[in-house]
Every structure is written in structure tokens, then in C-alpha cells.
Design an enzyme around this catalytic site. Structure first.
Site, PDB file in Angstrom:
ATOM      1  N   ASP A 132       0.857  -1.186   0.000  1.00 27.59           N
ATOM      2  CA  ASP A 132       0.000   0.000   0.000  1.00 27.59           C
ATOM      3  C   ASP A 132       0.892   1.234   0.000  1.00 27.59           C
ATOM      4  O   ASP A 132       2.048   1.170   0.433  1.00 27.59           O
ATOM      5  CB  ASP A 132      -0.916  -0.005   1.239  1.00 27.59           C
ATOM      6  CG  ASP A 132      -2.145   0.871   1.072  1.00 27.59           C
ATOM      7  OD1 ASP A 132      -3.257   0.325   0.987  1.00 27.59           O
ATOM      8  OD2 ASP A 132      -2.002   2.120   1.011  1.00 27.59           O
TER       9      ASP A 132
ATOM     10  N   LEU B 238     -17.394  -9.254  -0.136  1.00 25.13           N
ATOM     11  CA  LEU B 238     -17.367  -9.308   1.331  1.00 25.13           C
ATOM     12  C   LEU B 238     -18.248  -8.230   1.943  1.00 25.13           C
ATOM     13  O   LEU B 238     -18.469  -7.179   1.345  1.00 25.13           O
ATOM     14  CB  LEU B 238     -15.925  -9.163   1.847  1.00 25.13           C
ATOM     15  CG  LEU B 238     -15.232  -7.803   1.698  1.00 25.13           C
ATOM     16  CD1 LEU B 238     -15.607  -6.813   2.791  1.00 25.13           C
ATOM     17  CD2 LEU B 238     -13.735  -7.998   1.697  1.00 25.13           C
TER      18      LEU B 238
ATOM     19  N   GLY C 216     -35.835   2.173   7.258  1.00 32.73           N
ATOM     20  CA  GLY C 216     -35.138   3.004   8.240  1.00 32.73           C
ATOM     21  C   GLY C 216     -34.472   4.175   7.534  1.00 32.73           C
ATOM     22  O   GLY C 216     -35.010   4.686   6.541  1.00 32.73           O
TER      23      GLY C 216
ATOM     24  N   CYS D 211     -19.533   1.615  -0.381  1.00 34.61           N
ATOM     25  CA  CYS D 211     -19.824   0.836  -1.585  1.00 34.61           C
ATOM     26  C   CYS D 211     -21.161   1.201  -2.237  1.00 34.61           C
ATOM     27  O   CYS D 211     -21.173   1.775  -3.324  1.00 34.61           O
ATOM     28  CB  CYS D 211     -19.780  -0.649  -1.280  1.00 34.61           C
ATOM     29  SG  CYS D 211     -18.094  -1.237  -0.951  1.00 34.61           S
TER      30      CYS D 211
ATOM     31  N   ARG E 212     -17.756   6.077   5.898  1.00 36.97           N
ATOM     32  CA  ARG E 212     -17.917   6.654   4.558  1.00 36.97           C
ATOM     33  C   ARG E 212     -19.409   6.748   4.223  1.00 36.97           C
ATOM     34  O   ARG E 212     -20.145   5.777   4.345  1.00 36.97           O
ATOM     35  CB  ARG E 212     -17.175   5.793   3.516  1.00 36.97           C
ATOM     36  CG  ARG E 212     -15.666   5.923   3.644  1.00 36.97           C
ATOM     37  CD  ARG E 212     -14.924   5.036   2.657  1.00 36.97           C
ATOM     38  NE  ARG E 212     -14.976   3.632   3.023  1.00 36.97           N
ATOM     39  CZ  ARG E 212     -14.336   2.660   2.357  1.00 36.97           C
ATOM     40  NH1 ARG E 212     -13.616   2.966   1.293  1.00 36.97           N
ATOM     41  NH2 ARG E 212     -14.417   1.418   2.752  1.00 36.97           N
TER      42      ARG E 212
HETATM   43  P1  NAD Z   1      -9.994   1.630   1.138  1.00 33.81           P
HETATM   44  O1  NAD Z   1     -10.012   3.070   0.865  1.00 33.81           O
HETATM   45  O2  NAD Z   1     -10.217   1.124   2.547  1.00 33.81           O
HETATM   46  O3  NAD Z   1      -8.630   0.981   0.645  1.00 33.81           O
HETATM   47  C1  NAD Z   1      -8.005   1.309  -0.554  1.00 33.81           C
HETATM   48  C2  NAD Z   1      -6.494   1.270  -0.321  1.00 33.81           C
HETATM   49  O4  NAD Z   1      -5.808   1.397  -1.554  1.00 33.81           O
HETATM   50  C3  NAD Z   1      -5.977   2.388   0.563  1.00 33.81           C
HETATM   51  O5  NAD Z   1      -5.322   1.849   1.695  1.00 33.81           O
HETATM   52  C4  NAD Z   1      -5.025   3.158  -0.337  1.00 33.81           C
HETATM   53  O6  NAD Z   1      -3.935   3.738   0.356  1.00 33.81           O
HETATM   54  C5  NAD Z   1      -4.591   2.093  -1.294  1.00 33.81           C
HETATM   55  N1  NAD Z   1      -4.006   2.578  -2.539  1.00 33.81           N
HETATM   56  C6  NAD Z   1      -4.398   3.613  -3.333  1.00 33.81           C
HETATM   57  N2  NAD Z   1      -3.579   3.727  -4.394  1.00 33.81           N
HETATM   58  C7  NAD Z   1      -2.649   2.749  -4.276  1.00 33.81           C
HETATM   59  C8  NAD Z   1      -1.529   2.349  -5.065  1.00 33.81           C
HETATM   60  N3  NAD Z   1      -1.225   2.975  -6.203  1.00 33.81           N
HETATM   61  N4  NAD Z   1      -0.791   1.304  -4.641  1.00 33.81           N
HETATM   62  C9  NAD Z   1      -1.076   0.664  -3.498  1.00 33.81           C
HETATM   63  N5  NAD Z   1      -2.131   0.993  -2.709  1.00 33.81           N
HETATM   64  C10 NAD Z   1      -2.896   2.029  -3.092  1.00 33.81           C
HETATM   65  O7  NAD Z   1     -11.087   0.981   0.176  1.00 33.81           O
HETATM   66  P2  NAD Z   1     -11.810  -0.455   0.296  1.00 33.81           P
HETATM   67  O8  NAD Z   1     -13.042  -0.337   1.091  1.00 33.81           O
HETATM   68  O9  NAD Z   1     -10.801  -1.458   0.683  1.00 33.81           O
HETATM   69  O10 NAD Z   1     -12.254  -0.667  -1.211  1.00 33.81           O
HETATM   70  C11 NAD Z   1     -11.326  -1.015  -2.221  1.00 33.81           C
HETATM   71  C12 NAD Z   1     -12.115  -1.458  -3.443  1.00 33.81           C
HETATM   72  O11 NAD Z   1     -12.848  -2.633  -3.126  1.00 33.81           O
HETATM   73  C13 NAD Z   1     -13.138  -0.457  -3.949  1.00 33.81           C
HETATM   74  O12 NAD Z   1     -13.237  -0.561  -5.329  1.00 33.81           O
HETATM   75  C14 NAD Z   1     -14.435  -0.959  -3.313  1.00 33.81           C
HETATM   76  O13 NAD Z   1     -15.572  -0.555  -4.031  1.00 33.81           O
HETATM   77  C15 NAD Z   1     -14.230  -2.451  -3.387  1.00 33.81           C
HETATM   78  N6  NAD Z   1     -14.968  -3.224  -2.406  1.00 33.81           N
HETATM   79  C16 NAD Z   1     -14.985  -2.845  -1.097  1.00 33.81           C
HETATM   80  C17 NAD Z   1     -15.701  -3.593  -0.173  1.00 33.81           C
HETATM   81  C18 NAD Z   1     -15.807  -3.165   1.265  1.00 33.81           C
HETATM   82  O14 NAD Z   1     -16.665  -3.692   1.982  1.00 33.81           O
HETATM   83  N7  NAD Z   1     -14.996  -2.234   1.737  1.00 33.81           N
HETATM   84  C19 NAD Z   1     -16.403  -4.741  -0.590  1.00 33.81           C
HETATM   85  C20 NAD Z   1     -16.319  -5.123  -1.925  1.00 33.81           C
HETATM   86  C21 NAD Z   1     -15.620  -4.349  -2.825  1.00 33.81           C
END
Ligand code: NAD
Length: 436
Positions: free
Chosen positions: A30, A148, A255, A262, A332
Site C-alpha cells: 500500500d 465481502l 429506516g 460501496c 464513509r
Molecule cells: P480503502 O479506501 O479502505 O482501501 C483502498 C487502499 O488502496 C488504501 O489503503 C489506499 O492507500 C490504497 N491505494 C491507493 N492507491 C494505491 C496504489 N497505487 N498502490 C497501493 N495501494 C494504493 O477501500 P476499500 O473499502 O478497501 O475498497 C477497495 C475497493 O474494493 C473499492 O473498489 C471498493 O468498491 C471495493 N470493495 C470494497 C468492499 C468493502 O466492503 N470495503 C467490498 C467489496 C468491494
């Protein structure tokens, strides 16, 4: 197998630790140095039940490490990319800056035969745009959307209800699908559906699933609006229609609606992408789904105002919850905080409490007052509103006990999670959403 996981947020950190827990050798990468520092010593940078345990096990076993150095992805057989895809600042479409940045940064370290598995939720067509960059290195790009649920992310990652892999329609795609079968061997061995599709279908599966869930929630909230105009009870309505197995009771909780990192941004990005494709009208209803959802936040505020006879300035309102849902510290687009901020804007003295999300909430909304202890937060409140259905508020707070703490006896139940009869019997004015 050697794996890299690029992006260690809510999705990636769990994915990295979960893959290590099933025996892979994983490096999580990251750009956020603070996150990597915490993860490296086995600390979860956010609240996710079960994550600290598998992080610590993985690090202790030597199977799991974290770094900010992208070159350490070299040598991994599969590279999962799970960086963020937030809503654009000036529009509804997804911001692909992080996805594009991560792929460009990763490309120099790919080797022929590697598999790059996109996990971020992206607009359909993104994988096709990124494929040439990956293919130039001799690697194969697949899309492996993630389903997830925060709060259950560890279980959902290790033991998902289905696996979807979009692959190129040639031999490289077949080989890559087999590689992913091997990655997910415990789930595959127990018969978890493993669906292999083309790239576009896989991308669409994810946004279609979220669009459906959002629509289901907004459907019942639309029924709540009608119930409010007629004196009907939306919770009884949901129970009654939910017995029909074709409908089902889950996700029919009326609600203050959905939020989080997401659903809101995914339905907006989907609508925006459909418009680019000249098919805007096909998912035009998602704009309505979004509008219904946002109206419920306003409605909750109106219920507080009404209960206080519109005399809200200086009144103490306790807001139970800040996270967008229980079992998470994710704020968020949290409906809970949106309601809190609006109430404060109307002049109320707002106190917010939450078992996990106070630190995150304070960073984003420092103007609100936060109290970690639930009972302290309730003390001297003129009105209380439940906005995140943590067990601490929904199951483990008795109306009799709450009445010993508050000044007023007004409970607005923004999640229809409380026993209305019990609260009324204890002398409270109980107001649910879409309930008489
Ligand atoms: P998040 O913001 O918690 O995590 C994203 C991470 O990516 C951050 O830690 C950021 O620093 C890192 N990042 C950004 N640019 C980078 C790079 N060039 N190299 C390495 N790391 C980098 O977001 P999230 O909730 O984990 O979501 C990530 C993706 O997964 C999104 O597309 C989201 O829609 C999808 N998603 C999330 C969930 C969920 O429940 N959070 C579930 C399914 C899908």
C-alpha cells in the site's frame, strides 16, 4: 502460492491476511505508510472482527508481510489489486485514478505467466482498457470482484458464497481461471460456486449485485413513505411480504437507509457508466433508488423536529451510532453521521456515541461532540435517535435504564430495531420509521 495484494484497505488487508491463513505466502502493498506500519506489527488499521487474529498468525508464521515497496510484488504468481474506486469529486462516475496508478506501478514487476486479478469495483470496460498494459508483460488480467461484507469480511473472504472470475476468452483465460481455483482451494474444494465469465460480465456482476441490494432497501423505504401517509406499519408489511420466498425478508429493513463506501458510490457509478454506454435509461431507476435513500435521512431529522415540537435550538439530542452499519468503524457516507450533522445544523446540541467509529467520525466531523460511553452519552438528553443498529443500542439498552439517564423520553428509532411496545410501556414517546 506466492501472492501480492495491492491496496491494503478494508478489502485488501483482509484479503492478504485471509490468503495467508489458508497457506499462501502473501505480501500486502500500500502507498499509505501508516497503514503498512500498523499492519506490519499485526495491528488492524480499522475495526474488523477476526482480522487482528489472522494478521498476527500470518506474520508469526512468516507467511504474511506488508510493505510500501511495489518492487516486492515481483515473484508473486497472482497479484490482487484492491485499491479504492471512490466517487469522483465533481460527478457521479467512479474515480479510477488509484486503479490506473496501481496498475502502472505494478506493471514493471510482472513476469510472463503471472495473473493480475482486479478486485476493485470498477465500471464495466475498465478491465478491457487495462488489459494491454498487463499483456505487454506476458501476464494475464482477470477480474475477480469481491462481495465481502464489512463486519463479516474474514469469513466472507475465506468462505464466500460464490467466486466470480472474469477472464480473457482464450487459452490464457482458461489457465488463469485454474490458477485462481488453486488460490481459493479450500472454498473450491467444499463446492463453493466458482463462476468463470468474460471480463465485462464479472465487472457487471458486482455492480448489479449492489444495485439490486440498494434497490431492495429503497423499495421498502418507499413503502415506508406510503405507510407514513396511510397509517400502515412498514415492518409488518415487510414481515408479510418477506414470507414469500421469491421476495425474502432480508434487506427489507425500513429506516434511514444505506450508506458506506460501496452501495451509494457504486449505484451512482453504474448509472454514470450506463449513460456513457448510451443505456442510461436501463438503470435510470437507480437515480430514484438514490433519491429515496437520501430522503429517509431527511425524514429522520423531521421526526426529531416534530417530536421536539420544532423547538430544537439548544436541545440535547443523543445520536446512537456513527458507523454506516454495525460491526464496522467505516463512516464513509454514513447515514448516521449525516443525520447528526443535520441536527446540529438546526441548532441542537448533538452528542454522538458509537462503539467503534468515534475516532473516524471525529476526524471527519470535528464539530460534533463525541462520548464513547453509551450511558454518559445518554445523560440529560432531551431526545435520542438510534441510527446504527449496534446490539449495544438495539438489544442491550432497556427503556427503563435509559429513562434513568435522559431528561426527555423521546426515542426516534431510525432503524426500526427497538421493541416499540416496550419503550412506550416504559413511558417513552417512541417513533419508528414508516410505523404509526
Ligand atoms: P480503502 O479506501 O479502505 O482501501 C483502498 C487502499 O488502496 C488504501 O489503503 C489506499 O492507500 C490504497 N491505494 C491507493 N492507491 C494505491 C496504489 N497505487 N498502490 C497501493 N495501494 C494504493 O477501500 P476499500 O473499502 O478497501 O475498497 C477497495 C475497493 O474494493 C473499492 O473498489 C471498493 O468498491 C471495493 N470493495 C470494497 C468492499 C468493502 O466492503 N470495503 C467490498 C467489496 C468491494
Amino acid at each position: 502460492m506466492k501472492l501480492s495484494v495491492i491496496g491494503c484497505g478494508y478489502l485488501g488487508a483482509v484479503h492478504a491476511a485471509a490468503m495467508a491463513s489458508i497457506g499462501h505466502e502473501v505480501v500486502g502493498i500500500d502507498v499509505d505508510e501508516r497503514k503498512i506500519a500498523a499492519l506490519s506489527v499485526g495491528e488492524a488499521p480499522f475495526f474488523e472482527p477476526g482480522l487482528p487474529e489472522i494478521l498476527q498468525q500470518g506474520i508469526a508464521s512468516g507467511n504474511l508481510r506488508f510493505t510500501t515497496d511495489m518492487s516486492e510484488a515481483r515473484g508473486a504468481k497472482v497479484h490482487f489489486v484492491g485499491v479504492g474506486t471512490p466517487q469522483q469529486k465533481d460527478g457521479y462516475a467512479a474515480d479510477l485514478t488509484y486503479v490506473n496508478g496501481a496498475f502502472e506501478a505494478l506493471a514493471p514487476y510482472l513476469s510472463p505467466g503471472d495473473v493480475v486479478a482486479g478486485k476493485s469495483t470498477v465500471p464495466v470496460g475498465t478491465a478491457a482498457d487495462l488489459a494491454p498494459l498487463v499483456e505487454r508483460t506476458g501476464a494475464t488480467l482477470v477480474w475477480n470482484p469481491e462481495f465481502l461484507r464489512e463486519g463479516f469480511a474474514v469469513k466472507d473472504t475465506i468462505d464466500p458464497d460464490r467466486l466470480v472470475v472474469g477472464v480473457p476468452q482464450d487459452e490464457s483465460g482458461e489457465i488463469a481461471a485454474d490458477v485462481l481455483r488453486e488460490v481459493y482451494h479450500p472454498a473450491v474444494a467444499k463446492g463453493t460456486p466458482f463462476l468463470v465469465t468474460d471480463l465485462a460480465t464479472a465487472e457487471l456482476v458486482k455492480v448489479a449485485a449492489n444495485a439490486f441490494l440498494a434497490t431492495k432497501i429503497s423499495f421498502i423505504n418507499a413503502m415506508a413513505e406510503i405507510a407514513e401517509a396511510t397509517g400502515a406499519d412498514v415492518t409488518q408489511l415487510a414481515d408479510a411480504i418477506g414470507h414469500d420466498v421469491r421476495i425474502g425478508r432480508r434487506f427489507l429493513g425500513a429506516g434511514i437507509g444505506f450508506g458506506g463506501g460501496c452501495l451509494p458510490k457504486d449505484i451512482r457509478a453504474f448509472a454514470a457508466r450506463a449513460e456513457e454506454l448510451g443505456r442510461g435509461e436501463s438503470v435510470g431507476f437507480l437515480r430514484e433508488v438514490d433519491a429515496i435513500n437520501l430522503r429517509r435521512r431527511e425524514r429522520a431529522v423531521t421526526l426529531v423536529l416534530d417530536a421536539l415540537d420544532h423547538d430544537i435550538v439548544g436541545k440535547r439530542v443523543t445520536v446512537l451510532g456513527a458507523a454506516f452499519k454495525p460491526h464496522s468503524d467505516d463512516i464513509r457516507d454514513s447515514p448516521a453521521l449525516d443525520v447528526a450533522v443535520r441536527l446540529r445544523g438546526l441548532g441542537a446540541e448533538v452528542t454522538v456515541t458509537d462503539p467503534q467509529a468515534i475516532e473516524n467520525a471525529r476526524r471527519q466531523h470535528p464539530q460534533l461532540t463525541y462520548v464513547a460511553d453509551r450511558d454518559e452519552a445518554l445523560r440529560n438528553a432531551d431526545a435520542v435517535i438510534l441510527v446504527t443498529e449496534w446490539d449495544e443500542y438495539r438489544r442491550n439498552l432497556s427503556p427503563e435504564h435509559a429513562a434513568t439517564l435522559t431528561t426527555g423520553r423521546i426515542m426516534i428509532d431510525g432503524r426500526n430495531g427497538l421493541d416499540a411496545a416496550a419503550w412506550r410501556a416504559a413511558g417513552w414517546t417512541y417513533v419508528g420509521m414508516g410505523r404509526p
